[in-house]
Design a protein around this motif. Structure first.
Motif, PDB file in Angstrom:
ATOM      1  N   PHE A 119       0.854  -1.184   0.000  1.00 17.87           N
ATOM      2  CA  PHE A 119       0.000   0.000   0.000  1.00 17.87           C
ATOM      3  C   PHE A 119       0.891   1.236   0.000  1.00 17.87           C
ATOM      4  O   PHE A 119       1.863   1.319   0.749  1.00 17.87           O
ATOM      5  N   CYS A 173       3.113   2.834   2.957  1.00 16.90           N
ATOM      6  CA  CYS A 173       3.090   2.020   4.175  1.00 16.90           C
ATOM      7  C   CYS A 173       4.441   1.324   4.373  1.00 16.90           C
ATOM      8  O   CYS A 173       5.040   0.811   3.428  1.00 16.90           O
ATOM      9  N   LYS A 220      -3.655  -3.489   8.831  1.00 19.34           N
ATOM     10  CA  LYS A 220      -4.503  -2.308   8.646  1.00 19.34           C
ATOM     11  C   LYS A 220      -5.079  -2.254   7.242  1.00 19.34           C
ATOM     12  O   LYS A 220      -6.292  -2.061   7.055  1.00 19.34           O
ATOM     13  N   HIS A 221      -4.245  -2.427   6.240  1.00 20.13           N
ATOM     14  CA  HIS A 221      -4.686  -2.246   4.858  1.00 20.13           C
ATOM     15  C   HIS A 221      -5.399  -3.469   4.287  1.00 20.13           C
ATOM     16  O   HIS A 221      -5.861  -3.434   3.140  1.00 20.13           O
ATOM     17  N   ASP A 257     -11.886  -0.893   4.375  1.00 23.00           N
ATOM     18  CA  ASP A 257     -11.742   0.513   3.987  1.00 23.00           C
ATOM     19  C   ASP A 257     -10.645   0.707   2.959  1.00 23.00           C
ATOM     20  O   ASP A 257     -10.629   1.719   2.242  1.00 23.00           O
ATOM     21  N   PHE A 258      -9.719  -0.260   2.864  1.00 25.58           N
ATOM     22  CA  PHE A 258      -8.587  -0.123   1.948  1.00 25.58           C
ATOM     23  C   PHE A 258      -8.566  -1.220   0.888  1.00 25.58           C
ATOM     24  O   PHE A 258      -8.291  -0.948  -0.272  1.00 25.58           O
ATOM     25  N   HIS A 259      -8.851  -2.444   1.295  1.00 25.08           N
ATOM     26  CA  HIS A 259      -8.756  -3.569   0.372  1.00 25.08           C
ATOM     27  C   HIS A 259     -10.149  -3.903  -0.150  1.00 25.08           C
ATOM     28  O   HIS A 259     -10.988  -4.432   0.575  1.00 25.08           O
ATOM     29  N   ARG A 260     -10.378  -3.608  -1.425  1.00 27.16           N
ATOM     30  CA  ARG A 260     -11.733  -3.694  -1.985  1.00 27.16           C
ATOM     31  C   ARG A 260     -11.977  -4.945  -2.823  1.00 27.16           C
ATOM     32  O   ARG A 260     -13.014  -5.039  -3.478  1.00 27.16           O
TER      33      ARG A 260
END
Length: 458
Positions: free
Chosen positions: A8, A11, A32-33, A37-40
């Motif tokens: 990311f 990061c 976190k990623h 919210d980040f990994h779609r």
């Protein structure tokens, strides 16, 4: 240094092993990623259809890229020169042929000789979920060495290896490989046992166990070199690491079971603290691994002084090929094979377990396990039979240490099953919640645990 870094943008955190590597978007992601919210990318548990569509697209792109690296003419010439018979090389990949040419870790190109013989060109798949190339090269050498050992020193049916090469500039084919016979047969895991078929399979499996028992090793290790059958470090994915320069770090070989288990558990604790493993249940995993290290492992290993024996480490049933009469045609996929303790090497293969019962936390043996142990006992292999009867300790330990399934319910079930197997009758009615509460009190002054609690609360 982490094995993978989060890709990311901006990061600097380590990528989560196994569950943080996404082949759909070609990313290594930190805890976190990995969040929504980040990994779609689609989650198979939420939108299975979209997930499989994206997976298919990613897999097509992966195999196309992999085949572009293979020099098919050089491969054909190499195979023809080895057999001194003309051949054709025809890579294929589509929905219908996929099960016959590809597994979870490897892709196979059939090589057809004009006299009717078929070989396969076995190469490692390459996507974001695969380990670094240096590790893949070691796996190729170890698997080739294991096949050579089995074919030259045992009666266990395995495909003959005709050639192998690692990824290197001197490899004219372009991609590391093993060239081996193609065995006809269907995976045992796809078969519906009939009574006679079950008895025949268990009898042949007893032959395999008895054969492996005749070949002890002095160390817990993987075979290293096909030329001299020397031994080297353990190659299981859960044991590998990288130094600050990105160089591969491996564990072993080990002279004792205690050294092996202790080293493996300490490594897993490091990964948990670094945020590379068990990110969905880090505190639970830390408590379990610490407790096993401090209070369980000596009891398990006190009678495991060696020798050690070769084990197929992925024995779910698809590694055994059988014909229509339930005769074993061959045992394949030895890439993770290693020597280990007698209790682990000769515990019942996983395909004999009642999976639902086992994953619920029960240590009750499946009737197939009992029947297998009985067959061994009747043959005079009392020691092997006892390892089957007592195999739950080995099974549970393998699923407690480093086996981050991603399902937070698995670890409590396996761990409580382990405690009941190792310490029968002690705290028999204790629940996971009760044990966890006690463990939190036991380690309340542990600095690593407190730092982990603080990190998880953010």
């Amino acid at each position: 240094m982490p094995l993978f870094k989060c890709t990311f943008l901006g990061c600097l955190c380590p990528g989560v092993r196994r569950h943080g590597s996404c082949s759909l978007c070609n990313s290594h992601l930190c805890a976190k990623h990995l969040g929504q919210d980040f990994h779609r990318c689609p989650d198979w548990r939420v939108n299975e259809r979209e997930y499989w569509l994206k997976s298919k697209e990613a897999e097509i792109a992966e195999i196309t890229a992999l085949l572009s690296k293979v020099n098919l003419r050089a491969l054909r010439d190499r195979a023809a020169a080895l057999r001194k018979v003309d051949c054709t090389v025809t890579p294929s990949y589509d929905h219908q042929s996929r099960p016959s040419v590809m597994g979870g870790m490897n892709y196979h190109i059939p090589i057809y000789f004009v006299d009717g013989v078929t070989w396969i060109y076995r190469i490692r798949r390459r996507n974001m979920t695969t380990t670094p190339l240096a590790h893949q090269n070691r796996l190729i050498l170890s698997e080739a060495a294991t096949y050579k050992f089995l074919s030259s020193r045992t009666q266990i049916p395995v495909p003959k290896v005709h050639d192998y090469s690692i990824d290197s500039p001197s490899n004219p084919v372009g991609v590391g490989y093993i060239l081996m016979d193609k065995l006809e047969g269907k995976p045992l895991s796809n078969c519906d046992f009939k009574k006679a078929g079950k008895e025949r399979i268990l009898s042949q499996l007893a032959d395999v166990f008895a054969d492996l028992k005749q070949h002890p090793f002095n160390e817990i290790c993987c075979l290293l070199d096909p030329d001299d059958l020397s031994v080297g470090p353990v190659l299981d994915e859960s044991t590998i690491d990288a130094d600050e320069n990105g160089n591969l770090l491996l564990l072993g070989p080990f002279k004792s079971a205690l050294e092996y288990r202790t080293s493996s558990i300490k490594h897993q604790i490091d990964l948990i603290l670094r945020g590379e493993s068990y990110t969905n249940n880090a505190i639970d995993a830390y408590l379990v691994h610490r407790f096993i290290l401090d209070s369980v492992i000596e009891s398990i290993t006190q009678n495991e002084q060696g020798p050690f024996f070769l084990k197929h480490m992925d024995d779910k049933g698809d590694h055994i090929l059988v014909d229509d009469e339930f005769r074993i045609v061959g045992i394949i996929d030895w890439e993770w094979a290693q020597t280990t303790t007698q209790s682990e090497a000769f515990a019942a293969p996983l395909y004999l377990l009642d999976v639902g019962l086992y994953y619920s936390g029960s240590n009750k043996l499946n009737p197939k396990e009992v029947e297998f142990a009985s067959i061994l006992k009747k043959r005079g292999e009392v020691g092997l039979a006892e390892h089957v009867y007592g195999g739950r300790v080995a099974h549970r330990l393998a699923h407690c240490v480093g086996a981050d399934s991603g399902d937070i319910e698995d670890l409590p079930n396996h761990f409580m099953g382990l405690l009941r197997a190792v310490f029968p009758g002690r705290n028999e009615g204790e629940t996971w919640e009760q044990w966890r509460e006690g463990a939190m009190m036991m380690y309340e002054k542990d600095e690593d645990l407190q730092n982990l609690i603080q990190r998880c609360s953010k």
